[in-house]
Design an enzyme around this catalytic site. Structure first.
Site: not given
Length: 122
Positions: A7, A63, A75, A78, A90, A108, A116
């Site tokens: 992540r 890409r 894509c 959220e 993200r 992050y 996080r």
């Protein structure tokens, strides 16, 4: 070898294609560097934007990186949860690896460190 997920998240100051592209590239490159990822081992990448970002597809930024032409990218937007971190990008990279879950480094950047803090490096 197992399929694992890595992540990452970052933020931008404004909803511009230039900022979305630059932030996405920086995030992907940092995840790849820290986890010593070979692009050929990447199964797919899911990229999301918060609802306040719509100037560009972050997948287009990925890409444009060398070697990423054939990696499946998707894509999505959220969920617009009230009070959530604005202007966020993200990523979730699915990769084939011999590393254990605890060996992977999630990344992050920017204001996204608050998502996080337990995984963020100072």
């Amino acid at each position: 070898m197992k399929v694992r997920g890595v992540r990452g998240a970052t933020t931008v100051e404004a909803d511009t294609s230039e900022q979305i592209f630059a932030a996405t590239k920086e995030l992907i490159e940092e995840v790849v560097r820290l986890n010593e990822i070979e692009v050929d081992d990447v199964a797919s990448v899911l990229l999301t934007l918060t609802p306040d970002l719509s100037a560009a597809f972050p997948a287009k930024a990925v890409r444009s990186l060398p070697g990423w032409k054939w990696v499946p990218l998707m894509c999505a937007q959220e969920i617009g949860v009230p009070g959530s971190l604005p202007r966020s990008i993200r990523i979730l990279i699915h990769l084939n690896t011999t590393k254990g879950q605890d060996e992977l480094e999630h990344v992050y950047l920017g204001e996204a460190v608050q998502l996080r803090p337990d995984l963020s490096k100072d």
